[in-house]
Design a protein around this motif. Structure first.
Motif, mmCIF file in Angstrom:
data_model
loop_
_atom_site.group_PDB
_atom_site.id
_atom_site.type_symbol
_atom_site.label_atom_id
_atom_site.label_comp_id
_atom_site.label_asym_id
_atom_site.label_seq_id
_atom_site.Cartn_x
_atom_site.Cartn_y
_atom_site.Cartn_z
ATOM 1 N N ASN A 115 0.845 -1.187 0.000
ATOM 2 C CA ASN A 115 0.000 0.000 0.000
ATOM 3 C C ASN A 115 0.885 1.243 0.000
ATOM 4 O O ASN A 115 2.103 1.149 -0.141
ATOM 5 N N ASP A 116 0.307 2.408 0.169
ATOM 6 C CA ASP A 116 1.068 3.651 0.096
ATOM 7 C C ASP A 116 2.118 3.788 1.189
ATOM 8 O O ASP A 116 3.086 4.510 1.030
ATOM 9 N N ASN A 117 1.942 3.096 2.300
ATOM 10 C CA ASN A 117 2.820 3.283 3.455
ATOM 11 C C ASN A 117 3.907 2.228 3.613
ATOM 12 O O ASN A 117 4.777 2.374 4.456
ATOM 13 N N SER A 118 3.852 1.147 2.846
ATOM 14 C CA SER A 118 4.848 0.102 3.068
ATOM 15 C C SER A 118 5.174 -0.642 1.777
ATOM 16 O O SER A 118 4.326 -0.822 0.917
ATOM 17 N N PRO A 119 6.424 -1.095 1.682
ATOM 18 C CA PRO A 119 6.805 -1.888 0.507
ATOM 19 C C PRO A 119 6.202 -3.283 0.592
ATOM 20 O O PRO A 119 5.838 -3.754 1.671
ATOM 21 N N ILE A 120 6.114 -3.958 -0.533
ATOM 22 C CA ILE A 120 5.657 -5.344 -0.542
ATOM 23 C C ILE A 120 6.751 -6.207 0.077
ATOM 24 O O ILE A 120 7.928 -6.072 -0.252
ATOM 25 N N VAL A 121 6.363 -7.075 0.994
ATOM 26 C CA VAL A 121 7.298 -7.993 1.633
ATOM 27 C C VAL A 121 6.922 -9.406 1.194
ATOM 28 O O VAL A 121 5.773 -9.818 1.330
ATOM 29 N N TYR A 122 7.904 -10.115 0.650
ATOM 30 C CA TYR A 122 7.705 -11.504 0.263
ATOM 31 C C TYR A 122 8.349 -12.398 1.305
ATOM 32 O O TYR A 122 9.281 -12.005 1.990
ATOM 33 N N GLY A 123 7.859 -13.599 1.416
ATOM 34 C CA GLY A 123 8.419 -14.540 2.370
ATOM 35 C C GLY A 123 7.890 -15.927 2.082
ATOM 36 O O GLY A 123 7.217 -16.161 1.079
ATOM 37 N N TYR A 124 8.170 -16.849 2.981
ATOM 38 C CA TYR A 124 7.729 -18.217 2.752
ATOM 39 C C TYR A 124 6.315 -18.431 3.263
ATOM 40 O O TYR A 124 5.898 -17.873 4.255
ATOM 41 N N LYS A 125 5.589 -19.228 2.522
ATOM 42 C CA LYS A 125 4.311 -19.799 2.923
ATOM 43 C C LYS A 125 4.410 -21.262 2.514
ATOM 44 O O LYS A 125 5.375 -21.666 1.853
ATOM 45 N N PHE A 126 3.448 -22.053 2.890
ATOM 46 C CA PHE A 126 3.447 -23.464 2.504
ATOM 47 C C PHE A 126 2.156 -23.792 1.789
ATOM 48 O O PHE A 126 1.104 -23.252 2.114
ATOM 49 N N ARG A 127 2.240 -24.669 0.801
ATOM 50 C CA ARG A 127 1.068 -25.144 0.058
ATOM 51 C C ARG A 127 1.100 -26.659 0.063
ATOM 52 O O ARG A 127 2.152 -27.269 0.335
ATOM 53 N N PRO A 128 -0.040 -27.289 -0.278
ATOM 54 C CA PRO A 128 -0.034 -28.747 -0.380
ATOM 55 C C PRO A 128 1.067 -29.206 -1.349
ATOM 56 O O PRO A 128 1.245 -28.613 -2.418
ATOM 57 N N ALA A 129 1.810 -30.223 -0.974
ATOM 58 C CA ALA A 129 2.916 -30.716 -1.801
ATOM 59 C C ALA A 129 2.394 -31.279 -3.124
ATOM 60 O O ALA A 129 1.314 -31.853 -3.177
ATOM 61 N N GLY A 130 3.167 -31.053 -4.178
ATOM 62 C CA GLY A 130 2.842 -31.639 -5.465
ATOM 63 C C GLY A 130 1.972 -30.794 -6.365
ATOM 64 O O GLY A 130 1.553 -31.246 -7.416
ATOM 65 N N LEU A 131 1.690 -29.527 -5.975
ATOM 66 C CA LEU A 131 0.859 -28.675 -6.832
ATOM 67 C C LEU A 131 1.648 -28.053 -7.980
ATOM 68 O O LEU A 131 1.071 -27.599 -8.946
ATOM 69 N N GLY A 132 2.963 -27.969 -7.840
ATOM 70 C CA GLY A 132 3.752 -27.251 -8.828
ATOM 71 C C GLY A 132 4.442 -28.151 -9.727
ATOM 72 O O GLY A 132 4.956 -28.168 -10.692
#
Length: 132
Positions: A115-132
């Motif tokens: 948003n206007d006040n903060s940069p985008i922060v990326y990090g780790y999340k987890f998803r069900p294995a085997g989707l990619g």
């Protein structure tokens, strides 16, 4: 989080880099100066696979400030394949499809900001294995 703090944590957020204790061999995440098991220095970097399973979970309906755009979202305690446990948001799965023991894999996703006040922060999340 400020930009400098974000850059300092970049390695452990994007690649799950922890440490291995030289004395007892314990794998540690997040990195610490000392091993929580034997209190010896732990400075050897260790890259975790990013694979694990859901140990416990809860769905968040009233998020803290900065996380509203993802509501509702599921937060899980993940046991990594190598042993350590960590807490992370789950992604790419509906909360009613999550279960204890579900195989998951780490992915990099937007965590907050943009948003206007903060940069985008990326990090780790987890998803069900085997989707990619």
């Amino acid at each position: 989080m400020n930009i400098a703090g974000n850059w300092r944590l970049q390695q452990q957020r994007y690649r799950l880099i922890g440490e291995m204790c030289e004395k007892c061999g314990k794998l540690i995440f997040p990195p610490r100066d000392m091993c929580p098991e034997c209190e010896a220095p732990a400075r050897t970097p260790f890259v975790f696979s990013g694979l694990g399973e859901v140990y416990s979970y809860s769905t968040v309906y009233a998020p803290p400030r900065g996380f509203e755009e993802f509501t509702p979202y599921t937060v899980a305690l993940i046991r990594l394949k190598e042993g350590p446990m960590l807490t992370a948001q789950l992604t790419d799965v509906e909360s009613d499809k999550v279960y204890i023991g579900m195989p998951v894999e780490m992915v990099t996703r937007k965590v907050q900001g943009g948003n206007d006040n903060s940069p985008i922060v990326y990090g780790y999340k987890f998803r069900p294995a085997g989707l990619g």
